[in-house]
Motif scaffolding. Structure first.
Motif, PDB file in Angstrom:
ATOM      1  N   LEU A 237     -52.011 -15.175 -72.533  1.00  0.00           N
ATOM      2  CA  LEU A 237     -51.526 -13.832 -72.196  1.00  0.00           C
ATOM      3  C   LEU A 237     -52.699 -13.055 -71.608  1.00  0.00           C
ATOM      4  N   ASN A 238     -52.807 -13.134 -70.293  1.00  0.00           N
ATOM      5  CA  ASN A 238     -54.021 -12.653 -69.621  1.00  0.00           C
ATOM      6  C   ASN A 238     -53.824 -11.323 -68.911  1.00  0.00           C
ATOM      7  N   SER A 239     -53.189 -10.381 -69.596  1.00  0.00           N
ATOM      8  CA  SER A 239     -53.061  -9.035 -69.030  1.00  0.00           C
ATOM      9  C   SER A 239     -53.855  -8.062 -69.899  1.00  0.00           C
ATOM     10  N   PRO A 240     -54.183  -6.874 -69.389  1.00  0.00           N
ATOM     11  CA  PRO A 240     -55.023  -5.930 -70.150  1.00  0.00           C
ATOM     12  C   PRO A 240     -54.496  -5.594 -71.540  1.00  0.00           C
ATOM     13  N   TYR A 241     -53.187  -5.635 -71.710  1.00  0.00           N
ATOM     14  CA  TYR A 241     -52.609  -5.296 -73.017  1.00  0.00           C
ATOM     15  C   TYR A 241     -53.056  -6.279 -74.093  1.00  0.00           C
ATOM     16  N   PHE A 242     -53.311  -7.518 -73.711  1.00  0.00           N
ATOM     17  CA  PHE A 242     -53.665  -8.558 -74.670  1.00  0.00           C
ATOM     18  C   PHE A 242     -55.151  -8.901 -74.654  1.00  0.00           C
ATOM     19  N   CYS A 243     -55.915  -8.236 -73.837  1.00  0.00           N
ATOM     20  CA  CYS A 243     -57.323  -8.583 -73.682  1.00  0.00           C
ATOM     21  C   CYS A 243     -58.229  -7.407 -74.036  1.00  0.00           C
ATOM     22  N   GLY A 244     -59.413  -7.756 -74.537  1.00  0.00           N
ATOM     23  CA  GLY A 244     -60.414  -6.752 -74.845  1.00  0.00           C
ATOM     24  C   GLY A 244     -61.779  -7.292 -74.491  1.00  0.00           C
TER      25      GLY A 244
ATOM     26  N   LEU B  24     -60.664 -28.511 -81.155  1.00  0.00           N
ATOM     27  CA  LEU B  24     -60.799 -27.594 -80.030  1.00  0.00           C
ATOM     28  C   LEU B  24     -62.186 -26.962 -80.058  1.00  0.00           C
ATOM     29  N   THR B  25     -62.761 -26.743 -78.891  1.00  0.00           N
ATOM     30  CA  THR B  25     -64.053 -26.078 -78.789  1.00  0.00           C
ATOM     31  C   THR B  25     -63.917 -24.881 -77.855  1.00  0.00           C
ATOM     32  N   VAL B  26     -64.486 -23.762 -78.263  1.00  0.00           N
ATOM     33  CA  VAL B  26     -64.434 -22.556 -77.447  1.00  0.00           C
ATOM     34  C   VAL B  26     -65.743 -21.792 -77.635  1.00  0.00           C
TER      35      VAL B  26
ATOM     36  N   GLY C 165     -62.259 -10.957 -75.641  1.00  0.00           N
ATOM     37  CA  GLY C 165     -61.398 -12.021 -75.137  1.00  0.00           C
ATOM     38  C   GLY C 165     -59.937 -11.603 -75.127  1.00  0.00           C
ATOM     39  N   CYS C 166     -59.058 -12.581 -75.046  1.00  0.00           N
ATOM     40  CA  CYS C 166     -57.623 -12.325 -74.925  1.00  0.00           C
ATOM     41  C   CYS C 166     -56.848 -13.059 -76.010  1.00  0.00           C
ATOM     42  N   THR C 167     -55.545 -12.851 -76.004  1.00  0.00           N
ATOM     43  CA  THR C 167     -54.662 -13.557 -76.931  1.00  0.00           C
ATOM     44  C   THR C 167     -54.153 -14.838 -76.274  1.00  0.00           C
TER      45      THR C 167
ATOM     46  N   PHE D 102     -54.283 -17.298 -81.287  1.00  0.00           N
ATOM     47  CA  PHE D 102     -55.721 -17.082 -81.141  1.00  0.00           C
ATOM     48  C   PHE D 102     -55.961 -15.657 -80.637  1.00  0.00           C
ATOM     49  N   THR D 103     -56.846 -14.943 -81.310  1.00  0.00           N
ATOM     50  CA  THR D 103     -57.199 -13.590 -80.884  1.00  0.00           C
ATOM     51  C   THR D 103     -58.640 -13.575 -80.375  1.00  0.00           C
ATOM     52  N   VAL D 104     -58.970 -12.554 -79.632  1.00  0.00           N
ATOM     53  CA  VAL D 104     -60.312 -12.389 -79.044  1.00  0.00           C
ATOM     54  C   VAL D 104     -60.895 -13.736 -78.618  1.00  0.00           C
ATOM     55  N   THR D 105     -60.146 -14.454 -77.849  1.00  0.00           N
ATOM     56  CA  THR D 105     -60.561 -15.780 -77.394  1.00  0.00           C
ATOM     57  C   THR D 105     -60.795 -15.748 -75.897  1.00  0.00           C
ATOM     58  N   ARG D 106     -61.952 -16.231 -75.516  1.00  0.00           N
ATOM     59  CA  ARG D 106     -62.318 -16.217 -74.103  1.00  0.00           C
ATOM     60  C   ARG D 106     -62.230 -17.632 -73.528  1.00  0.00           C
ATOM     61  N   PRO D 107     -61.277 -17.867 -72.616  1.00  0.00           N
ATOM     62  CA  PRO D 107     -61.186 -19.196 -71.994  1.00  0.00           C
ATOM     63  C   PRO D 107     -62.456 -19.523 -71.218  1.00  0.00           C
ATOM     64  N   PRO D 108     -62.694 -20.808 -70.955  1.00  0.00           N
ATOM     65  CA  PRO D 108     -61.802 -21.934 -71.222  1.00  0.00           C
ATOM     66  C   PRO D 108     -61.886 -22.451 -72.650  1.00  0.00           C
ATOM     67  N   LEU D 109     -60.792 -23.119 -73.041  1.00  0.00           N
ATOM     68  CA  LEU D 109     -60.787 -23.901 -74.265  1.00  0.00           C
ATOM     69  C   LEU D 109     -61.017 -25.363 -73.883  1.00  0.00           C
ATOM     70  N   PHE D 110     -61.584 -26.119 -74.802  1.00  0.00           N
ATOM     71  CA  PHE D 110     -61.810 -27.545 -74.554  1.00  0.00           C
ATOM     72  C   PHE D 110     -61.132 -28.356 -75.654  1.00  0.00           C
ATOM     73  N   VAL D 111     -60.339 -29.317 -75.238  1.00  0.00           N
ATOM     74  CA  VAL D 111     -59.707 -30.240 -76.182  1.00  0.00           C
ATOM     75  C   VAL D 111     -60.602 -31.461 -76.280  1.00  0.00           C
ATOM     76  N   GLU D 112     -61.231 -31.616 -77.434  1.00  0.00           N
ATOM     77  CA  GLU D 112     -62.181 -32.700 -77.630  1.00  0.00           C
ATOM     78  C   GLU D 112     -61.458 -34.046 -77.816  1.00  0.00           C
TER      79      GLU D 112
END
Length: 206
Positions: free
Chosen positions: A108-115, A154-156, A118-120, A134-144
Motif C-alpha cells: 500500500l504505497n500511498s501517503p495515507y499508508f506511508c510515513g 524474510l529480510t528487510v 516506511g509503508c504498510t 507489516f508496518t513502517v516497512t521500507r521495500p524492498p523485501l527479500f525472500v531468503e
C-alpha cells in the motif's frame, strides 16, 4: 441443298462441342488453399513484452484484492480520508511455505499508508486472509532461500540495519524496527527481491 445440310450439321456439332466444354469448365472446382494464415504475435497482442515482473501482474487477483481492501480491510473513515488518486497498490505472488499455493504481498504505497519509517505491506494467504500486516516497512523485501518453521525467512532493511523476519505461530514480526539485527551483513545472493527499484511491479487502483 446437300451442301447446306452438311454445313448446318457441322455447325450443330461445333455448337454442341463448345457447350460441353463450357459446362465442363464451369463444373471444375477450384481447390481451397491449404496454406494456414497465422496472425503475427503483434497482431494478437500488440504489447507482448511487459515491463512488469510476471509475479506482479494478475488482473483477476488484483480485482479480488480491491474488493478485500474496500469491503473488509479498510474502514469507512479510511476510505473517506484516502484521496481518489492515491488509492492504489502493488502485489507480488509467491509460495512461502511450499504448499503449492501462493501467498501474496500487497504494498500500500500511498501517503495515507506511508510515513518516515516506511509503508504498510500486507501478507495475505491464497484466500486473502491476513497473515501479517507489516508496518513502517521500507521495500524492498527479500525472500531468503533459507527456511525456519516451514516458511521462508524474510529480510528487510530498517534503520540502516538488516532485520531477519522469521515466521512463528502463524505470522511474521509486523514491525521490523523492533526486530533484532540480523547476524549477516546483507541478504543472500539467491534471495528473491520484492518491490525493488529494479523489479517493476504493476500498480492497481482500489
Amino acid at each position: 441443298m446437300k451442301n447446306i445440310k452438311i454445313s448446318l450439321l457441322s455447325l450443330a456439332v461445333l455448337f454442341a462441342v463448345a457447350s460441353c466444354k463450357q459446362n465442363k469448365d464451369e463444373n471444375i472446382e477450384i481447390p481451397a488453399t491449404t496454406e494456414t494464415v497465422v496472425p503475427t504475435e503483434e497482431a494478437v497482442n500488440p504489447t507482448t513484452v511487459s515491463e512488469f515482473q510476471a509475479q506482479t501482474v494478475d488482473d483477476a487477483l488484483a480485482s479480488k484484492i480491491k474488493d478485500f481492501l474496500n469491503k473488509s480491510f479498510l474502514k469507512a473513515n479510511d476510505l473517506k480520508a484516502i484521496k481518489a488518486d492515491e488509492r492504489h497498490f502493488q502485489l507480488y505472488s509467491i509460495d512461502l511455505n511450499k504448499d503449492g499455493k501462493n501467498e501474496v504481498f500487497v504494498y500500500l504505497n500511498s501517503p495515507y499508508f506511508c510515513g518516515s519509517g516506511g509503508c504498510t505491506i500486507l501478507l495475505l494467504s491464497d484466500q486473502l486472509e491476513v497473515i501479517t500486516k507489516f508496518t513502517v516497512t521500507r521495500p524492498p523485501l527479500f525472500v531468503e532461500p533459507s527456511e525456519k518453521n516451514g516458511w521462508n525467512v524474510l529480510t528487510v532493511q530498517s534503520g540502516n540495519e538488516w532485520k531477519e523476519l522469521v515466521y512463528n505461530k502463524g505470522t511474521y514480526p509486523s514491525n521490523p524496527s523492533v526486530v533484532t539485527k540480523a547476524t549477516y551483513a546483507a541478504p543472500d545472493a539467491k534471495a528473491i527481491e520484492i518491490f525493488g527499484n529494479k523489479n517493476l511491479a504493476k500498480t492497481y487502483p482500489f
